[in-house]
Design a protein around this motif. Sequence first.
Motif, mmCIF file in Angstrom:
data_model
loop_
_atom_site.group_PDB
_atom_site.id
_atom_site.type_symbol
_atom_site.label_atom_id
_atom_site.label_comp_id
_atom_site.label_asym_id
_atom_site.label_seq_id
_atom_site.Cartn_x
_atom_site.Cartn_y
_atom_site.Cartn_z
ATOM 1 N N ALA A 228 -16.379 0.233 0.472
ATOM 2 C CA ALA A 228 -15.636 -1.028 0.445
ATOM 3 C C ALA A 228 -14.137 -0.778 0.317
ATOM 4 C CB ALA A 228 -16.133 -1.891 -0.711
ATOM 5 N N SER A 231 -12.810 0.926 3.615
ATOM 6 C CA SER A 231 -12.828 -0.026 4.732
ATOM 7 C C SER A 231 -11.727 -1.067 4.568
ATOM 8 C CB SER A 231 -14.194 -0.713 4.817
ATOM 9 O OG SER A 231 -15.222 0.231 5.060
ATOM 10 N N GLY A 232 -11.562 -1.594 3.339
ATOM 11 C CA GLY A 232 -10.520 -2.593 3.097
ATOM 12 C C GLY A 232 -9.133 -2.027 3.298
ATOM 13 N N PHE A 235 -8.585 -1.438 7.023
ATOM 14 C CA PHE A 235 -8.396 -2.720 7.699
ATOM 15 C C PHE A 235 -6.966 -3.224 7.499
ATOM 16 C CE2 PHE A 235 -8.161 -7.322 7.672
ATOM 17 C CZ PHE A 235 -8.799 -7.674 8.846
ATOM 18 N N CYS A 236 -6.469 -3.198 6.268
ATOM 19 C CA CYS A 236 -5.123 -3.705 5.995
ATOM 20 C C CYS A 236 -4.060 -2.889 6.722
ATOM 21 C CB CYS A 236 -4.853 -3.697 4.488
ATOM 22 S SG CYS A 236 -5.786 -4.944 3.575
ATOM 23 N N SER A 261 -2.795 -1.937 1.513
ATOM 24 C CA SER A 261 -3.454 -0.747 2.065
ATOM 25 C C SER A 261 -3.193 0.471 1.192
ATOM 26 C CB SER A 261 -2.955 -0.495 3.493
ATOM 27 O OG SER A 261 -3.477 0.707 4.004
ATOM 28 N N GLY A 264 -5.158 0.181 -1.906
ATOM 29 C CA GLY A 264 -6.569 0.437 -1.617
ATOM 30 C C GLY A 264 -6.873 1.920 -1.484
#
Length: 539
Positions: A228, A231-232, A235-236, A261, A264
């Motif tokens: 998670a 991936s987050g 993605f950002c 990002s 994360g």
Amino acid sequence: MTSQTTIETTGSGDKAPATPSEATSAKGLRGHPWFTLITVAVGVMMVALDGTIVAIANPAIAKDLGASWAQVQWITNAYFLALAVSLITAGKLGDRFGHRQTFLIGVVGFAAASGAIGLSSSIAAVIVFRVLQGLFGALLMPAALGLLRATFPAEKLNMAIGIWGMVVGASTAGGPILGGVLVEHVNWQSVFFINVPVGVLAVALGIWILLDHRAENAPRSFDILGIALLSGATFCLVWAIIKAPEWGWGDGRTWAFIAVSVLGFALFSFWETKVREPLVPLALFRSVPLSAGVVLMVLMAIAFMGGLFFVTFYLQNVHGMSPIDAGLHLLPLTGMMIVGSPLAGALITKLGPRVPMAGGMAATAIAMYGMSTLGVDTGSGLMSVWFALLGLGLAPVMVGATEVIVGHAPMELSGVAGGLQQAAMQIGGSLGTAVLGAVMASKVDSDLPGNWVDAGLPQLTPAQQDQAAQAVQQGAAPVPPGTPEQIAAKITDVAHDTFISGMSLASLVAAGVAVVAVFVAFLTKRGANAEAGAGAAHI
């Protein structure tokens, strides 16, 4: 140096024969390295083609389905987002459940999603199925590298990766050619339908030929929180890169996504030190050659994808070529990647990766400098020289960096390493398009008003100047309907000259990136774990 023992299973779970002679007699072509390479190449070709072939079909899709420009952009963005975000996790799935299974699932899903796009009657459906294409493509790509790593012995692995790189590079560069032929002579749906028979062939070959290889200490659990967080964060980062040309690099929204990002990735790194079976063991990055290989893949993709992005506009809008003609003019690039990749594999096997990759990035830098000198009247011969040199330079880097990344990872993490390699290439390509696009936009915004006035054209309002700049950034001349021929010719000259100046500066920036990559290449060395798989393979 310790080698990892592998457990090799067929699709039915039977243990594979322990010796080459037994493997040949008992299983026929199952697990044969070169036929394994052919099988994974067929599947990989679909994913690599879709990265560039769809761009040619976008205008026809927009017209047929009544899509806005923003919706058309999502046809590409949805695919790359899903692909980039999922690659490392998909590689971990292969390490856990076997690369044969994940490869076959990826091929089936990718082909099915392609067929569904061809049957779609709304832009929303096209975008949804493009997301699925990206997700299934993410399963397929790392699994292909994992299968090659496990099947080929060390002395043959570079040649195999060279041929694999040839397929990826040729498919990426050849996408516009095939797309132009299909859109012009069939329809836009055929761009997606063509994946269905290719997928059927890949599945048939995979069931017949592929042999599953699993490391003895393969992961047995999933790092859900790590998935998670990674991936987050990815993605950002990719979202910020995609939206930066629209929002602007100085916009608060761009930097907000970049900040999230970074946070994360920091949280992901912290968590990976605490979990028993991490998604990506951070110890991987203690290997300087592996880290350098990842950076090199990013830098190579920035120069390659960023440069290729502007060349298509240059050929079609400045030189007035059709999509097919533009694709044919890129054949020297495609041809040299096809010829150069297996040769690079053989050279890297003999010399190691440092010198071939450094030389490749030096050739890439020279080619990008040469492309900065292209003008409105440049002939096809000179263009071909620079395109061919670019293809020749990229080949050893694509092959060598892949071998360095995959070869420095232990066998049980070959899927994660393959996902890391592909993620680096996807993020680098997106970053190259965005950053070089920003360089182009800045140069056009700076030069267009002065060039417009110097040509004796009527002063533009701020709104008109913004519209004109957007057209010029793509090499198009913003000529209003009904404009007198003499004025239209002046506008066209200004637009093309301004675009050329922007493309020249962007190419010089790409050349600078390639020069940096030359020095990064000297930090690499041959993969220490390259011989960990394939002890029982028969060549």
